[in-house]
Design a protein around this motif. Structure first.
Motif, PDB file in Angstrom:
ATOM      1  N   LEU A  21       0.833  -1.199   0.000  1.00  0.00           N
ATOM      2  CA  LEU A  21       0.000   0.000   0.000  1.00  0.00           C
ATOM      3  C   LEU A  21       0.872   1.255   0.000  1.00  0.00           C
ATOM      4  O   LEU A  21       0.597   2.218  -0.720  1.00  0.00           O
ATOM      5  CB  LEU A  21      -0.938  -0.009   1.208  1.00  0.00           C
ATOM      6  CG  LEU A  21      -1.899   1.167   1.337  1.00  0.00           C
ATOM      7  CD1 LEU A  21      -2.789   1.280   0.106  1.00  0.00           C
ATOM      8  CD2 LEU A  21      -2.742   1.010   2.591  1.00  0.00           C
ATOM      9  N   GLU A  22       1.947   1.240   0.758  1.00  0.00           N
ATOM     10  CA  GLU A  22       2.838   2.397   0.825  1.00  0.00           C
ATOM     11  C   GLU A  22       3.505   2.652  -0.528  1.00  0.00           C
ATOM     12  O   GLU A  22       3.630   3.799  -0.956  1.00  0.00           O
ATOM     13  CB  GLU A  22       3.908   2.189   1.908  1.00  0.00           C
ATOM     14  CG  GLU A  22       3.367   2.220   3.314  1.00  0.00           C
ATOM     15  CD  GLU A  22       2.677   0.919   3.736  1.00  0.00           C
ATOM     16  OE1 GLU A  22       2.829  -0.111   3.038  1.00  0.00           O
ATOM     17  OE2 GLU A  22       1.969   0.946   4.744  1.00  0.00           O
ATOM     18  N   THR A  23       3.919   1.595  -1.200  1.00  0.00           N
ATOM     19  CA  THR A  23       4.545   1.747  -2.512  1.00  0.00           C
ATOM     20  C   THR A  23       3.533   2.250  -3.534  1.00  0.00           C
ATOM     21  O   THR A  23       3.845   3.113  -4.354  1.00  0.00           O
ATOM     22  CB  THR A  23       5.151   0.409  -2.983  1.00  0.00           C
ATOM     23  OG1 THR A  23       6.037  -0.083  -1.973  1.00  0.00           O
ATOM     24  CG2 THR A  23       5.924   0.581  -4.263  1.00  0.00           C
ATOM     25  N   LEU A  24       2.315   1.742  -3.473  1.00  0.00           N
ATOM     26  CA  LEU A  24       1.262   2.200  -4.377  1.00  0.00           C
ATOM     27  C   LEU A  24       0.977   3.687  -4.168  1.00  0.00           C
ATOM     28  O   LEU A  24       0.851   4.447  -5.132  1.00  0.00           O
ATOM     29  CB  LEU A  24      -0.009   1.382  -4.172  1.00  0.00           C
ATOM     30  CG  LEU A  24      -1.216   1.789  -5.028  1.00  0.00           C
ATOM     31  CD1 LEU A  24      -0.896   1.662  -6.512  1.00  0.00           C
ATOM     32  CD2 LEU A  24      -2.421   0.944  -4.652  1.00  0.00           C
ATOM     33  N   LYS A  25       0.903   4.113  -2.906  1.00  0.00           N
ATOM     34  CA  LYS A  25       0.692   5.534  -2.613  1.00  0.00           C
ATOM     35  C   LYS A  25       1.809   6.370  -3.233  1.00  0.00           C
ATOM     36  O   LYS A  25       1.558   7.413  -3.832  1.00  0.00           O
ATOM     37  CB  LYS A  25       0.659   5.776  -1.103  1.00  0.00           C
ATOM     38  CG  LYS A  25      -0.582   5.318  -0.417  1.00  0.00           C
ATOM     39  CD  LYS A  25      -0.467   5.613   1.078  1.00  0.00           C
ATOM     40  CE  LYS A  25      -1.607   5.058   1.867  1.00  0.00           C
ATOM     41  NZ  LYS A  25      -1.455   5.342   3.308  1.00  0.00           N
ATOM     42  N   PHE A  26       3.050   5.909  -3.075  1.00  0.00           N
ATOM     43  CA  PHE A  26       4.185   6.642  -3.630  1.00  0.00           C
ATOM     44  C   PHE A  26       4.078   6.739  -5.150  1.00  0.00           C
ATOM     45  O   PHE A  26       4.279   7.807  -5.725  1.00  0.00           O
ATOM     46  CB  PHE A  26       5.515   5.986  -3.235  1.00  0.00           C
ATOM     47  CG  PHE A  26       6.703   6.655  -3.864  1.00  0.00           C
ATOM     48  CD1 PHE A  26       7.219   7.827  -3.329  1.00  0.00           C
ATOM     49  CD2 PHE A  26       7.299   6.131  -5.006  1.00  0.00           C
ATOM     50  CE1 PHE A  26       8.301   8.459  -3.910  1.00  0.00           C
ATOM     51  CE2 PHE A  26       8.374   6.763  -5.597  1.00  0.00           C
ATOM     52  CZ  PHE A  26       8.883   7.928  -5.049  1.00  0.00           C
ATOM     53  N   GLU A  29       1.396   9.237  -6.184  1.00  0.00           N
ATOM     54  CA  GLU A  29       1.838  10.601  -5.913  1.00  0.00           C
ATOM     55  C   GLU A  29       2.985  11.016  -6.825  1.00  0.00           C
ATOM     56  O   GLU A  29       3.044  12.155  -7.284  1.00  0.00           O
ATOM     57  CB  GLU A  29       2.241  10.760  -4.443  1.00  0.00           C
ATOM     58  CG  GLU A  29       1.097  10.633  -3.468  1.00  0.00           C
ATOM     59  CD  GLU A  29       0.027  11.689  -3.649  1.00  0.00           C
ATOM     60  OE1 GLU A  29       0.345  12.810  -4.093  1.00  0.00           O
ATOM     61  OE2 GLU A  29      -1.139  11.391  -3.349  1.00  0.00           O
ATOM     62  N   PHE A  30       3.891  10.106  -7.121  1.00  0.00           N
ATOM     63  CA  PHE A  30       5.038  10.420  -7.977  1.00  0.00           C
ATOM     64  C   PHE A  30       4.590  10.737  -9.404  1.00  0.00           C
ATOM     65  O   PHE A  30       5.176  11.586 -10.064  1.00  0.00           O
ATOM     66  CB  PHE A  30       6.033   9.254  -7.975  1.00  0.00           C
ATOM     67  CG  PHE A  30       7.314   9.562  -8.695  1.00  0.00           C
ATOM     68  CD1 PHE A  30       8.267  10.383  -8.119  1.00  0.00           C
ATOM     69  CD2 PHE A  30       7.569   9.032  -9.946  1.00  0.00           C
ATOM     70  CE1 PHE A  30       9.448  10.673  -8.779  1.00  0.00           C
ATOM     71  CE2 PHE A  30       8.747   9.320 -10.614  1.00  0.00           C
ATOM     72  CZ  PHE A  30       9.695  10.147 -10.028  1.00  0.00           C
ATOM     73  N   LEU A  31       3.549  10.064  -9.865  1.00  0.00           N
ATOM     74  CA  LEU A  31       3.047  10.318 -11.217  1.00  0.00           C
ATOM     75  C   LEU A  31       2.482  11.730 -11.378  1.00  0.00           C
ATOM     76  O   LEU A  31       2.415  12.242 -12.491  1.00  0.00           O
ATOM     77  CB  LEU A  31       1.977   9.287 -11.589  1.00  0.00           C
ATOM     78  CG  LEU A  31       2.479   7.880 -11.864  1.00  0.00           C
ATOM     79  CD1 LEU A  31       1.312   6.923 -12.020  1.00  0.00           C
ATOM     80  CD2 LEU A  31       3.371   7.851 -13.095  1.00  0.00           C
ATOM     81  N   LYS A  32       2.108  12.370 -10.284  1.00  0.00           N
ATOM     82  CA  LYS A  32       1.537  13.721 -10.356  1.00  0.00           C
ATOM     83  C   LYS A  32       2.555  14.752 -10.824  1.00  0.00           C
ATOM     84  O   LYS A  32       2.263  15.563 -11.694  1.00  0.00           O
ATOM     85  CB  LYS A  32       0.967  14.145  -9.005  1.00  0.00           C
ATOM     86  CG  LYS A  32      -0.273  13.390  -8.617  1.00  0.00           C
ATOM     87  CD  LYS A  32      -0.777  13.851  -7.265  1.00  0.00           C
ATOM     88  CE  LYS A  32      -2.007  13.061  -6.863  1.00  0.00           C
ATOM     89  NZ  LYS A  32      -2.479  13.436  -5.530  1.00  0.00           N
ATOM     90  N   LEU A  41       6.504  12.545   0.829  1.00  0.00           N
ATOM     91  CA  LEU A  41       5.794  13.311   1.862  1.00  0.00           C
ATOM     92  C   LEU A  41       4.288  13.117   1.753  1.00  0.00           C
ATOM     93  O   LEU A  41       3.611  12.850   2.750  1.00  0.00           O
ATOM     94  CB  LEU A  41       6.124  14.801   1.743  1.00  0.00           C
ATOM     95  CG  LEU A  41       7.441  15.267   2.329  1.00  0.00           C
ATOM     96  CD1 LEU A  41       7.721  16.718   1.952  1.00  0.00           C
ATOM     97  CD2 LEU A  41       7.438  15.102   3.838  1.00  0.00           C
ATOM     98  N   ARG A  42       3.755  13.252   0.543  1.00  0.00           N
ATOM     99  CA  ARG A  42       2.312  13.118   0.344  1.00  0.00           C
ATOM    100  C   ARG A  42       1.822  11.699   0.614  1.00  0.00           C
ATOM    101  O   ARG A  42       0.666  11.502   0.952  1.00  0.00           O
ATOM    102  CB  ARG A  42       1.925  13.541  -1.074  1.00  0.00           C
ATOM    103  CG  ARG A  42       2.043  15.035  -1.314  1.00  0.00           C
ATOM    104  CD  ARG A  42       1.419  15.431  -2.631  1.00  0.00           C
ATOM    105  NE  ARG A  42       1.978  14.736  -3.769  1.00  0.00           N
ATOM    106  CZ  ARG A  42       2.917  15.222  -4.573  1.00  0.00           C
ATOM    107  NH1 ARG A  42       3.395  16.429  -4.365  1.00  0.00           N
ATOM    108  NH2 ARG A  42       3.360  14.514  -5.580  1.00  0.00           N
ATOM    109  N   LEU A  83      -7.049   3.875  -5.153  1.00  0.00           N
ATOM    110  CA  LEU A  83      -6.285   4.027  -3.917  1.00  0.00           C
ATOM    111  C   LEU A  83      -7.179   4.528  -2.784  1.00  0.00           C
ATOM    112  O   LEU A  83      -7.092   4.032  -1.658  1.00  0.00           O
ATOM    113  CB  LEU A  83      -5.106   4.977  -4.128  1.00  0.00           C
ATOM    114  CG  LEU A  83      -4.196   5.206  -2.933  1.00  0.00           C
ATOM    115  CD1 LEU A  83      -3.605   3.899  -2.423  1.00  0.00           C
ATOM    116  CD2 LEU A  83      -3.101   6.194  -3.283  1.00  0.00           C
ATOM    117  N   ALA A  84      -8.055   5.469  -3.084  1.00  0.00           N
ATOM    118  CA  ALA A  84      -8.980   5.973  -2.063  1.00  0.00           C
ATOM    119  C   ALA A  84      -9.904   4.852  -1.581  1.00  0.00           C
ATOM    120  O   ALA A  84     -10.187   4.747  -0.380  1.00  0.00           O
ATOM    121  CB  ALA A  84      -9.796   7.130  -2.625  1.00  0.00           C
ATOM    122  N   GLU A  85     -10.338   4.003  -2.481  1.00  0.00           N
ATOM    123  CA  GLU A  85     -11.205   2.874  -2.113  1.00  0.00           C
ATOM    124  C   GLU A  85     -10.441   1.864  -1.249  1.00  0.00           C
ATOM    125  O   GLU A  85     -10.974   1.346  -0.267  1.00  0.00           O
ATOM    126  CB  GLU A  85     -11.747   2.188  -3.365  1.00  0.00           C
ATOM    127  CG  GLU A  85     -12.712   1.063  -3.089  1.00  0.00           C
ATOM    128  CD  GLU A  85     -13.979   1.497  -2.371  1.00  0.00           C
ATOM    129  OE1 GLU A  85     -14.506   0.666  -1.595  1.00  0.00           O
ATOM    130  OE2 GLU A  85     -14.443   2.632  -2.564  1.00  0.00           O
TER     131      GLU A  85
END
Length: 102
Positions: A21-26, A29-32, A41-42, A83-85
């Motif tokens: 989950l942490e890697t997916l979040k990264f 966020e990195f794609l933004k 950080l995000r 990700l929100a789901e």
């Protein structure tokens, strides 16, 4: 019969092929903005470690593979929604298991 315990380095190698989950979040966020520190950080990494963790995650095999995919804006939105789901479902699981403090 002797049972061989898996060493720390073996676990790290195995972890390279697991999307956490942490890697997916990264990744999301990195794609933004393609800024590893800000993405870290995000995605929840403490400010003290964000630069180091962002640089490390950017080199992670599963992150590199994900970044090779050509993700357009529509797919980016689908990733963010998914990700929100996932986070919503994790909160439900924590509530069921009485793990809100973790």
């Amino acid at each position: 019969m002797r049972i061989r315990q898996v060493g720390f380095s073996s676990r790290l190698k195995a972890h390279r092929k697991i999307l956490t989950l942490e890697t997916l979040k990264f990744i999301v966020e990195f794609l933004k903005d393609r800024d590893a520190r800000m993405a870290a950080l995000r995605s929840g990494v403490p400010e003290n470690y964000a630069s180091r963790q962002g640089a490390w995650l950017k080199k992670h095999a599963i992150v590199l593979a994900a970044l090779e995919a050509d993700v357009d804006e529509r797919e980016q939105l689908k990733l963010e929604k998914a990700l929100a789901e996932i986070e919503k479902q994790m909160d439900i699981c924590k509530e069921i298991l009485n793990l809100q403090d973790f």
